[in-house]
Design a protein around this motif. Structure first.
Motif, mmCIF file in Angstrom:
data_model
loop_
_atom_site.group_PDB
_atom_site.id
_atom_site.type_symbol
_atom_site.label_atom_id
_atom_site.label_comp_id
_atom_site.label_asym_id
_atom_site.label_seq_id
_atom_site.Cartn_x
_atom_site.Cartn_y
_atom_site.Cartn_z
ATOM 1 N N ARG A 259 0.831 -1.204 0.000
ATOM 2 C CA ARG A 259 0.000 0.000 0.000
ATOM 3 C C ARG A 259 0.871 1.263 0.000
ATOM 4 O O ARG A 259 0.498 2.280 -0.572
ATOM 5 C CB ARG A 259 -0.925 0.010 1.218
ATOM 6 N N ARG A 260 2.029 1.179 0.633
ATOM 7 C CA ARG A 260 2.892 2.357 0.741
ATOM 8 C C ARG A 260 3.591 2.659 -0.583
ATOM 9 O O ARG A 260 3.562 3.793 -1.058
ATOM 10 C CB ARG A 260 3.939 2.148 1.837
ATOM 11 N N ALA A 261 4.216 1.671 -1.170
ATOM 12 C CA ALA A 261 4.946 1.886 -2.425
ATOM 13 C C ALA A 261 5.151 0.554 -3.119
ATOM 14 O O ALA A 261 5.591 -0.408 -2.497
ATOM 15 C CB ALA A 261 6.293 2.559 -2.152
ATOM 16 N N ARG A 262 4.858 0.511 -4.410
ATOM 17 C CA ARG A 262 5.026 -0.710 -5.178
ATOM 18 C C ARG A 262 5.157 -0.339 -6.649
ATOM 19 O O ARG A 262 4.942 0.815 -7.046
ATOM 20 C CB ARG A 262 3.826 -1.653 -4.996
ATOM 21 N N THR A 263 5.518 -1.314 -7.445
ATOM 22 C CA THR A 263 5.545 -1.101 -8.882
ATOM 23 C C THR A 263 4.233 -1.592 -9.485
ATOM 24 O O THR A 263 3.670 -2.598 -9.046
ATOM 25 C CB THR A 263 6.721 -1.852 -9.536
ATOM 26 N N CYS A 264 3.758 -0.854 -10.468
ATOM 27 C CA CYS A 264 2.578 -1.232 -11.247
ATOM 28 C C CYS A 264 3.087 -1.405 -12.672
ATOM 29 O O CYS A 264 3.221 -0.428 -13.407
ATOM 30 C CB CYS A 264 1.516 -0.128 -11.149
ATOM 31 N N TYR A 265 3.429 -2.635 -13.014
ATOM 32 C CA TYR A 265 4.143 -2.940 -14.254
ATOM 33 C C TYR A 265 5.499 -2.264 -14.195
ATOM 34 O O TYR A 265 6.399 -2.741 -13.516
ATOM 35 C CB TYR A 265 3.322 -2.520 -15.477
ATOM 36 N N ASP A 266 5.693 -1.110 -14.858
ATOM 37 C CA ASP A 266 7.008 -0.475 -14.844
ATOM 38 C C ASP A 266 6.990 0.925 -14.243
ATOM 39 O O ASP A 266 7.942 1.685 -14.401
ATOM 40 C CB ASP A 266 7.584 -0.411 -16.262
ATOM 41 N N HIS A 267 5.892 1.273 -13.554
ATOM 42 C CA HIS A 267 5.838 2.589 -12.922
ATOM 43 C C HIS A 267 5.447 2.442 -11.455
ATOM 44 O O HIS A 267 5.163 1.342 -10.986
ATOM 45 C CB HIS A 267 4.886 3.527 -13.670
ATOM 46 N N LEU A 268 5.485 3.534 -10.721
ATOM 47 C CA LEU A 268 5.276 3.501 -9.277
ATOM 48 C C LEU A 268 3.812 3.681 -8.914
ATOM 49 O O LEU A 268 3.099 4.493 -9.515
ATOM 50 C CB LEU A 268 6.111 4.592 -8.599
ATOM 51 N N VAL B 195 6.444 8.522 -18.942
ATOM 52 C CA VAL B 195 6.850 9.370 -17.826
ATOM 53 C C VAL B 195 6.903 8.576 -16.534
ATOM 54 O O VAL B 195 7.869 8.646 -15.763
ATOM 55 C CB VAL B 195 5.898 10.574 -17.677
ATOM 56 N N GLY B 196 5.854 7.796 -16.274
ATOM 57 C CA GLY B 196 5.832 6.979 -15.069
ATOM 58 C C GLY B 196 6.963 5.972 -15.043
ATOM 59 O O GLY B 196 7.606 5.756 -14.011
ATOM 60 N N ALA B 197 7.227 5.361 -16.196
ATOM 61 C CA ALA B 197 8.314 4.387 -16.271
ATOM 62 C C ALA B 197 9.665 5.054 -16.039
ATOM 63 O O ALA B 197 10.539 4.510 -15.356
ATOM 64 C CB ALA B 197 8.298 3.691 -17.633
ATOM 65 N N ALA B 198 9.856 6.261 -16.606
ATOM 66 C CA ALA B 198 11.123 6.967 -16.445
ATOM 67 C C ALA B 198 11.347 7.377 -14.999
ATOM 68 O O ALA B 198 12.470 7.274 -14.481
ATOM 69 C CB ALA B 198 11.154 8.191 -17.353
ATOM 70 N N LEU B 199 10.300 7.833 -14.329
ATOM 71 C CA LEU B 199 10.423 8.201 -12.914
ATOM 72 C C LEU B 199 10.795 6.988 -12.066
ATOM 73 O O LEU B 199 11.647 7.064 -11.183
ATOM 74 C CB LEU B 199 9.102 8.802 -12.420
ATOM 75 N N CYS B 200 10.152 5.858 -12.334
ATOM 76 C CA CYS B 200 10.433 4.644 -11.572
ATOM 77 C C CYS B 200 11.879 4.197 -11.796
ATOM 78 O O CYS B 200 12.609 3.893 -10.836
ATOM 79 C CB CYS B 200 9.469 3.542 -11.986
ATOM 80 N N SER B 201 12.309 4.176 -13.046
ATOM 81 C CA SER B 201 13.678 3.757 -13.355
ATOM 82 C C SER B 201 14.688 4.680 -12.695
ATOM 83 O O SER B 201 15.714 4.228 -12.166
ATOM 84 C CB SER B 201 13.896 3.747 -14.873
ATOM 85 N N SER C 289 8.427 -9.590 -3.933
ATOM 86 C CA SER C 289 7.225 -8.758 -3.821
ATOM 87 C C SER C 289 7.297 -7.625 -4.839
ATOM 88 O O SER C 289 8.383 -7.249 -5.309
ATOM 89 C CB SER C 289 7.109 -8.184 -2.409
ATOM 90 N N ARG C 290 6.134 -7.076 -5.200
ATOM 91 C CA ARG C 290 6.105 -5.873 -6.025
ATOM 92 C C ARG C 290 6.334 -4.625 -5.189
ATOM 93 O O ARG C 290 6.454 -3.521 -5.726
ATOM 94 C CB ARG C 290 4.772 -5.754 -6.763
ATOM 95 N N ALA C 291 6.374 -4.777 -3.867
ATOM 96 C CA ALA C 291 6.600 -3.627 -2.993
ATOM 97 C C ALA C 291 8.028 -3.115 -3.162
ATOM 98 O O ALA C 291 8.951 -3.880 -3.446
ATOM 99 C CB ALA C 291 6.357 -4.015 -1.542
#
Length: 233
Positions: A110-119, A191-197, A211-213
């Motif tokens: 719930r706090r932070a995880r990946t959703c495919y390649d973004h946060l 954009v989401g993917a770039a931020l996550c990377s 985990s995805r967390a």
């Protein structure tokens, strides 16, 4: 001028106890499933679906599809203002509000995880909120975009984005993605993917094995606060 019949129809729809409970649950700003709204109203899922169909037909709620799921939210700010006005008039003293638990029950997810390649999770939504609040991004129910200042901000962080002119088949640069647990949008697309990377590469977050967390590091807490004004709870 609004007809008496139309006024009475909306009042009757909002005034039925089960529907009123659903509207109040949606005042949190999150999108909820029919099952979650059924529990909030104390009715069966079938009954809830009937109520939601009537309210959608009258323009009180809107339906969003996310994969195989259907989520419901208040149709417009005007509906929220109507519900808030009724609640203010009806309230004679503060009443306890039962908070719905939605999405993953694992606190780390719930706090932070990946959703495919973004946060996603609270971190993903906080990033989206921060960009919008600072005028770096604009998010609508069906679309999202970076402003010129948003492009400059990411460039200053060393985040390179693909050119919009890269071709018709290029990945969508920026899009809203309805968050599974927060039920508010986080940013997907390139954009989401770039931020996550970038967050991973800079050591702002680290993956949790199996985990995805993801966990926000101390370095990440400082960077998120400095660059985006985010203090994640």
């Amino acid at each position: 001028m609004v007809s008496t019949a139309a006024f009475a129809e909306i009042a009757a729809l909002a005034g039925e106890p089960a529907r009123a409970a659903m509207l109040q649950a949606l005042m949190e700003g999150r999108a909820l499933t029919a099952g979650e709204l059924a529990r909030a109203a104390g009715v069966t899922p079938q009954t809830a679906s009937g109520h939601l169909a009537r309210m959608a037909g009258a323009g009180l709620v809107a339906v969003e599809k996310q994969g195989r799921h259907r989520y419901h939210r208040l149709a417009s700010p005007a509906v929220a203002q109507m519900v808030e006005g009724i609640m203010q008039i009806a309230a004679t003293r503060p009443a306890p509000v039962r908070r719905l638990v939605v999405g993953p029950r694992d606190e780390a997810l719930r706090r932070a995880r990946t959703c495919y390649d973004h946060l996603a999770g609270r971190l993903g939504v906080a990033l989206a909120d921060a960009l919008v609040a600072a005028g770096h991004a604009e998010i609508e129910p069906e679309a999202a975009s970076l402003t010129a200042s948003g492009v400059d901000l990411l460039a200053s962080l060393g985040i390179d984005l693909p050119s919009p002119a890269a071709g018709r088949r290029a990945r969508m640069l920026c899009r809203p993605c309805l968050d599974w647990s927060e039920r508010r949008p986080h940013l997907g697309g390139a954009v989401g993917a770039a931020l996550c990377s970038h967050c991973l590469a800079q050591g702002w977050i680290r993956r949790i094995e199996g985990s995805r967390a993801v966990a926000v590091t101390r370095r990440g807490e400082e960077a998120l606060r400095r660059h985006f004004g985010i203090v994640l709870t």
